[in-house]
Design an enzyme around this catalytic site. Structure first.
Site, PDB file in Angstrom:
ATOM      1  N   GLY A  40       0.850  -1.226  -0.031  1.00 43.31           N
ATOM      2  CA  GLY A  40      -0.005  -0.042   0.129  1.00 43.31           C
ATOM      3  C   GLY A  40       0.885   1.332  -0.037  1.00 43.31           C
ATOM      4  O   GLY A  40       2.062   1.226   0.439  1.00 43.31           O
ATOM      5  N   HIS A  48      -1.262   7.731   7.464  1.00 39.11           N
ATOM      6  CA  HIS A  48      -0.365   8.583   6.748  1.00 39.11           C
ATOM      7  C   HIS A  48      -0.948   9.911   6.412  1.00 39.11           C
ATOM      8  O   HIS A  48      -0.346  10.686   6.520  1.00 39.11           O
ATOM      9  CB  HIS A  48       0.061   7.835   5.757  1.00 39.11           C
ATOM     10  CG  HIS A  48       1.401   6.755   5.620  1.00 39.11           C
ATOM     11  ND1 HIS A  48       2.567   7.211   6.370  1.00 39.11           N
ATOM     12  CD2 HIS A  48       1.371   5.534   5.634  1.00 39.11           C
ATOM     13  CE1 HIS A  48       3.180   6.255   6.238  1.00 39.11           C
ATOM     14  NE2 HIS A  48       2.712   5.170   5.761  1.00 39.11           N
ATOM     15  N   HIS A  96      -3.535   1.670   8.438  1.00 39.90           N
ATOM     16  CA  HIS A  96      -1.958   1.997   8.344  1.00 39.90           C
ATOM     17  C   HIS A  96      -1.761   3.320   7.181  1.00 39.90           C
ATOM     18  O   HIS A  96      -1.180   4.368   7.416  1.00 39.90           O
ATOM     19  CB  HIS A  96      -1.258   0.935   7.712  1.00 39.90           C
ATOM     20  CG  HIS A  96       0.078   1.353   7.536  1.00 39.90           C
ATOM     21  ND1 HIS A  96       1.266   0.612   8.207  1.00 39.90           N
ATOM     22  CD2 HIS A  96       0.673   2.007   6.669  1.00 39.90           C
ATOM     23  CE1 HIS A  96       2.242   1.244   7.778  1.00 39.90           C
ATOM     24  NE2 HIS A  96       2.213   2.225   6.891  1.00 39.90           N
ATOM     25  N   GLU A  97      -2.631   3.121   6.025  1.00 41.55           N
ATOM     26  CA  GLU A  97      -2.409   4.230   5.133  1.00 41.55           C
ATOM     27  C   GLU A  97      -3.067   5.642   5.405  1.00 41.55           C
ATOM     28  O   GLU A  97      -2.709   6.513   4.940  1.00 41.55           O
ATOM     29  CB  GLU A  97      -3.025   3.813   3.598  1.00 41.55           C
ATOM     30  CG  GLU A  97      -2.280   2.457   3.006  1.00 41.55           C
ATOM     31  CD  GLU A  97      -0.929   2.525   3.341  1.00 41.55           C
ATOM     32  OE1 GLU A  97      -0.120   3.641   3.145  1.00 41.55           O
ATOM     33  OE2 GLU A  97      -0.104   1.414   2.813  1.00 41.55           O
TER      34      GLU A  97
HETATM   35  O1  GNR Z   1       4.404  -2.574   2.363  1.00 35.79           O
HETATM   36  C1  GNR Z   1       3.774  -2.363   3.297  1.00 35.79           C
HETATM   37  N1  GNR Z   1       3.501  -3.420   4.136  1.00 35.79           N
HETATM   38  C2  GNR Z   1       2.724  -3.405   5.108  1.00 35.79           C
HETATM   39  C3  GNR Z   1       2.394  -4.592   6.099  1.00 35.79           C
HETATM   40  C4  GNR Z   1       1.796  -4.606   7.300  1.00 35.79           C
HETATM   41  C5  GNR Z   1       0.982  -3.447   7.388  1.00 35.79           C
HETATM   42  C6  GNR Z   1       0.803  -2.168   6.532  1.00 35.79           C
HETATM   43  C7  GNR Z   1       1.900  -2.288   5.561  1.00 35.79           C
HETATM   44  S1  GNR Z   1       1.834  -1.044   4.412  1.00 35.79           S
HETATM   45  C8  GNR Z   1       3.314  -0.956   3.879  1.00 35.79           C
HETATM   46  C9  GNR Z   1       3.650  -0.072   2.852  1.00 35.79           C
HETATM   47  C10 GNR Z   1       3.531   1.121   3.444  1.00 35.79           C
HETATM   48  O2  GNR Z   1       4.406   2.022   4.238  1.00 35.79           O
HETATM   49  N2  GNR Z   1       2.305   1.992   3.175  1.00 35.79           N
HETATM   50  O3  GNR Z   1       2.181   3.242   3.960  1.00 35.79           O
HETATM   51 NI    NI Z   2       3.404   3.160   5.579  1.00 37.12          NI
END
Ligand code: GNR
Ligand code: NI
Length: 165
Positions: free
Chosen positions: A48, A141, A137-138
């Protein structure tokens, strides 16, 4: 295709703390940014990527959770509500903006998600599994929040020192 000039910002770059603005124009430049983001995400083996990470402060996320890396997903202006019957799901997360450091983070495992696609059409779903973890997670950000904000200040400082070198 035009040259992809995007670079992924790395913690502790202060630009990662910017709160992203809502997308209001669904035009070719939005589409091009999404495709360039996908490109760099695939190159760096991410699942992501949020626009914030490439110094574009709009509410745009790209994702691909497939093993074959051929199922791109686009989330514009995403919003979620944590459902009442949720539990916490612990998952070892990594972040392209915090390279080399993985942390187990607990997040709600049931959300109701609304977003728009690149054309501006609205969608709604209650995802589960990895998508639930990844979209949170995204979306962190987009709010200027990072994985490292969930761990102890001492550990965060150690990571900051290592990545500042
Ligand atoms: O590549 C990514 N792997 C991931 C693994 C577990 C939970 C979230 C992620 S997102 C990350 C890429 C990233 O930094 N996205 O913001
Ligand atoms: Ni990230």
């Amino acid at each position: 295709m035009a040259t992809n000039r995007l670079k992924i910002l790395k913690f502790p770059d202060p630009r990662l703390r910017t709160v992203a603005k809502k997308v209001t124009k669904f035009d070719k430049s939005l589409e091009n940014l999404a495709y360039d983001m996908l490109d760099i995400m695939y190159k760096d083996n991410g699942i992501g990527l949020a626009a914030t990470q490439v110094d574009h402060h709009i509410r745009l996320i790209v994702m691909d959770l497939s093993d074959e890396r051929n199922e791109p997903m686009y989330f514009v202006n995403p919003e979620y509500k944590i459902l009442d019957n949720h539990s916490l799901f612990s998952f070892e997360e990594g972040c392209l903006s915090v390279p080399g450091f993985n942390e187990v983070i607990s997040r709600p495992d049931k959300i109701d998600l609304t977003w728009q696609d690149l054309q501006g059409n609205t969608h709604n779903d209650s995802p589960d599994g990895l998508l639930t973890v990844c979209i949170q997670h995204e979306m962190d950000h987009l709010e200027g929040k990072l994985m490292v904000d969930y761990i102890s200040p001492i550990k965060r400082d150690r990571i900051r020192k290592k990545l500042s070198k």
